[in-house]
Enzyme design. Structure first.
Site, PDB file in Angstrom:
ATOM      1  N   HIS A  18       0.836  -1.209   0.000  1.00  0.00           N
ATOM      2  CA  HIS A  18       0.000   0.000   0.000  1.00  0.00           C
ATOM      3  C   HIS A  18       0.868   1.255   0.000  1.00  0.00           C
ATOM      4  O   HIS A  18       0.610   2.209  -0.749  1.00  0.00           O
ATOM      5  CB  HIS A  18      -0.886   0.049   1.249  1.00  0.00           C
ATOM      6  CG  HIS A  18      -1.975  -0.981   1.291  1.00  0.00           C
ATOM      7  ND1 HIS A  18      -2.261  -1.711   2.417  1.00  0.00           N
ATOM      8  CD2 HIS A  18      -2.851  -1.397   0.342  1.00  0.00           C
ATOM      9  CE1 HIS A  18      -3.273  -2.529   2.169  1.00  0.00           C
ATOM     10  NE2 HIS A  18      -3.642  -2.361   0.919  1.00  0.00           N
ATOM     11  N   LYS A  42     -15.505  -8.423   2.732  1.00  0.00           N
ATOM     12  CA  LYS A  42     -14.413  -8.986   3.539  1.00  0.00           C
ATOM     13  C   LYS A  42     -14.717  -8.844   5.021  1.00  0.00           C
ATOM     14  O   LYS A  42     -15.222  -7.812   5.454  1.00  0.00           O
ATOM     15  CB  LYS A  42     -13.109  -8.227   3.255  1.00  0.00           C
ATOM     16  CG  LYS A  42     -12.561  -8.426   1.851  1.00  0.00           C
ATOM     17  CD  LYS A  42     -11.211  -7.753   1.722  1.00  0.00           C
ATOM     18  CE  LYS A  42     -10.653  -7.863   0.306  1.00  0.00           C
ATOM     19  NZ  LYS A  42      -9.399  -7.107   0.148  1.00  0.00           N
ATOM     20  N   ARG A  95      -1.606  -6.262  -8.735  1.00  0.00           N
ATOM     21  CA  ARG A  95      -0.567  -7.239  -8.434  1.00  0.00           C
ATOM     22  C   ARG A  95      -0.569  -8.398  -9.412  1.00  0.00           C
ATOM     23  O   ARG A  95       0.445  -9.026  -9.644  1.00  0.00           O
ATOM     24  CB  ARG A  95      -0.744  -7.781  -7.011  1.00  0.00           C
ATOM     25  CG  ARG A  95      -0.440  -6.757  -5.948  1.00  0.00           C
ATOM     26  CD  ARG A  95      -1.053  -7.143  -4.632  1.00  0.00           C
ATOM     27  NE  ARG A  95      -2.513  -7.058  -4.703  1.00  0.00           N
ATOM     28  CZ  ARG A  95      -3.319  -7.262  -3.686  1.00  0.00           C
ATOM     29  NH1 ARG A  95      -2.819  -7.595  -2.524  1.00  0.00           N
ATOM     30  NH2 ARG A  95      -4.628  -7.143  -3.836  1.00  0.00           N
ATOM     31  N   SER A 132      -2.822  -7.635   2.594  1.00  0.00           N
ATOM     32  CA  SER A 132      -3.345  -7.523   3.957  1.00  0.00           C
ATOM     33  C   SER A 132      -3.791  -8.878   4.476  1.00  0.00           C
ATOM     34  O   SER A 132      -3.605  -9.198   5.663  1.00  0.00           O
ATOM     35  CB  SER A 132      -4.527  -6.549   3.996  1.00  0.00           C
ATOM     36  OG  SER A 132      -4.106  -5.241   3.697  1.00  0.00           O
TER      37      SER A 132
HETATM   38  N1  COD Z   1       1.290  -3.903  -4.291  1.00  0.00           N
HETATM   39  C1  COD Z   1       0.560  -3.025  -5.021  1.00  0.00           C
HETATM   40  N2  COD Z   1      -0.734  -2.708  -4.783  1.00  0.00           N
HETATM   41  C2  COD Z   1      -1.308  -3.315  -3.751  1.00  0.00           C
HETATM   42  C3  COD Z   1      -0.634  -4.231  -2.925  1.00  0.00           C
HETATM   43  C4  COD Z   1       0.730  -4.534  -3.248  1.00  0.00           C
HETATM   44  N3  COD Z   1       1.435  -5.427  -2.544  1.00  0.00           N
HETATM   45  N4  COD Z   1      -1.487  -4.665  -1.967  1.00  0.00           N
HETATM   46  C5  COD Z   1      -2.657  -4.042  -2.205  1.00  0.00           C
HETATM   47  N5  COD Z   1      -2.552  -3.229  -3.268  1.00  0.00           N
HETATM   48  C6  COD Z   1      -3.576  -2.388  -3.848  1.00  0.00           C
HETATM   49  C7  COD Z   1      -4.821  -3.160  -4.220  1.00  0.00           C
HETATM   50  O1  COD Z   1      -4.744  -3.707  -5.508  1.00  0.00           O
HETATM   51  C8  COD Z   1      -5.856  -2.057  -4.157  1.00  0.00           C
HETATM   52  O2  COD Z   1      -5.812  -1.271  -5.322  1.00  0.00           O
HETATM   53  C9  COD Z   1      -5.365  -1.195  -2.998  1.00  0.00           C
HETATM   54  O3  COD Z   1      -3.976  -1.470  -2.866  1.00  0.00           O
HETATM   55  C10 COD Z   1      -6.102  -1.506  -1.706  1.00  0.00           C
HETATM   56  O4  COD Z   1      -6.016  -2.874  -1.391  1.00  0.00           O
HETATM   57  P1  COD Z   1      -6.926  -3.474  -0.209  1.00  0.00           P
HETATM   58  O5  COD Z   1      -6.771  -4.959  -0.235  1.00  0.00           O
HETATM   59  O6  COD Z   1      -6.611  -2.761   1.049  1.00  0.00           O
HETATM   60  O7  COD Z   1      -8.380  -3.012  -0.590  1.00  0.00           O
HETATM   61  P2  COD Z   1      -9.540  -3.798  -1.415  1.00  0.00           P
HETATM   62  O8  COD Z   1      -8.981  -4.550  -2.566  1.00  0.00           O
HETATM   63  O9  COD Z   1     -10.322  -4.560  -0.394  1.00  0.00           O
HETATM   64  O10 COD Z   1     -10.417  -2.583  -2.016  1.00  0.00           O
HETATM   65  C11 COD Z   1     -11.470  -2.074  -1.312  1.00  0.00           C
HETATM   66  C12 COD Z   1     -12.306  -1.054  -2.123  1.00  0.00           C
HETATM   67  C13 COD Z   1     -13.433  -0.645  -1.233  1.00  0.00           C
HETATM   68  C14 COD Z   1     -11.431   0.134  -2.489  1.00  0.00           C
HETATM   69  C15 COD Z   1     -12.831  -1.696  -3.407  1.00  0.00           C
HETATM   70  O11 COD Z   1     -13.557  -2.832  -3.103  1.00  0.00           O
HETATM   71  C16 COD Z   1     -13.677  -0.717  -4.205  1.00  0.00           C
HETATM   72  O12 COD Z   1     -13.156   0.059  -4.987  1.00  0.00           O
HETATM   73  N6  COD Z   1     -14.985  -0.737  -4.014  1.00  0.00           N
HETATM   74  C17 COD Z   1     -15.890   0.131  -4.719  1.00  0.00           C
HETATM   75  C18 COD Z   1     -17.046   0.504  -3.836  1.00  0.00           C
HETATM   76  C19 COD Z   1     -18.108   1.115  -4.721  1.00  0.00           C
HETATM   77  O13 COD Z   1     -18.239   2.321  -4.806  1.00  0.00           O
HETATM   78  N7  COD Z   1     -18.823   0.256  -5.435  1.00  0.00           N
HETATM   79  C20 COD Z   1     -19.786   0.686  -6.386  1.00  0.00           C
HETATM   80  C21 COD Z   1     -19.241   0.834  -7.760  1.00  0.00           C
HETATM   81  S1  COD Z   1     -18.237  -0.508  -8.333  1.00  0.00           S
END
Ligand code: COD
Length: 164
Positions: A18, A42, A95, A132
């Protein structure tokens, strides 16, 4: 015409992956909103307020520079927050093909809903495999998460988050 972007995520907990995305996005935009979003798909380990505070500490203790705001959002569509703060871009880390498959439909929907573009950054290979969910698993089994998370998160998980 300032360029404002949102970096949304669950950040449960924040990882070095992140932070890498946040660091690189901060260098691309005038202002960045790192947004903790509740992901109904989740089961959470940490309450939103705890994730906010860990993100704030992690960014403060890092070399990340620029106008970075940390906030949370649970009031509806992610793009409503983006529109509220005048952001035209969502930045997400990709990723793997799994992330592409998960993010592509959301990116298309968000563009239709609010003309908000999604920009994908490829991860630093050093952090590409960090997630995570992996950190949650290692922490719950008593392992050392320090290689995968910012120091503030490692300190927090060391001192009893496992009891949450
Ligand atoms: N390297 C690079 N990027 C990374 C890494 C890593 N090691 N780990 C995580 N990331 C990126 C992920 O790909 C993501 O882009 C971001 O970091 C956050 O990751 P997470 O796991 O903390 O979060 P997620 O994947 O659970 O995302 C949650 C959101 C709520 C952002 C997602 O579900 C979302 O965009 N929801 C949309 C809600 C909405 O409005 N819906 C209606 C229209 S679709």
């Amino acid at each position: 015409n300032s360029r404002i972007a949102v970096v949304p995520g669950s950040f449960d907990p924040p990882t070095l992956g992140h932070l890498d995305v946040i660091r690189r996005a901060a260098s691309l935009y005038d202002q960045l909103h790192v947004l903790v979003v509740h992901n109904p798909g989740k089961e959470a380990m940490l309450p939103i307020a705890q994730r906010l505070s860990l993100l704030e500490q992690s960014i403060e203790e890092s070399d990340i520079e620029g106008d970075v705001v940390v906030a949370s959002w649970s009031m509806g569509l992610l793009v409503d927050y983006a529109t509220d703060v005048d952001a035209g871009v969502l930045v997400k880390g990709i990723r793997s093909q799994v992330d592409v498959a998960y993010e592509t439909p959301m990116a298309i929907v968000n563009r239709h809903l609010a003309h908000v573009e999604t920009v994908f950054l490829l991860p630093d290979p050093a952090h590409a495999l960090v997630s995570s969910s992996l950190v949650r698993q290692v922490a719950s089994l008593g392992g050392d998460v320090a290689p995968f998370v910012p120091p503030a998160v490692a300190r927090f998980l060391d001192t009893g988050a496992r009891d949450i």
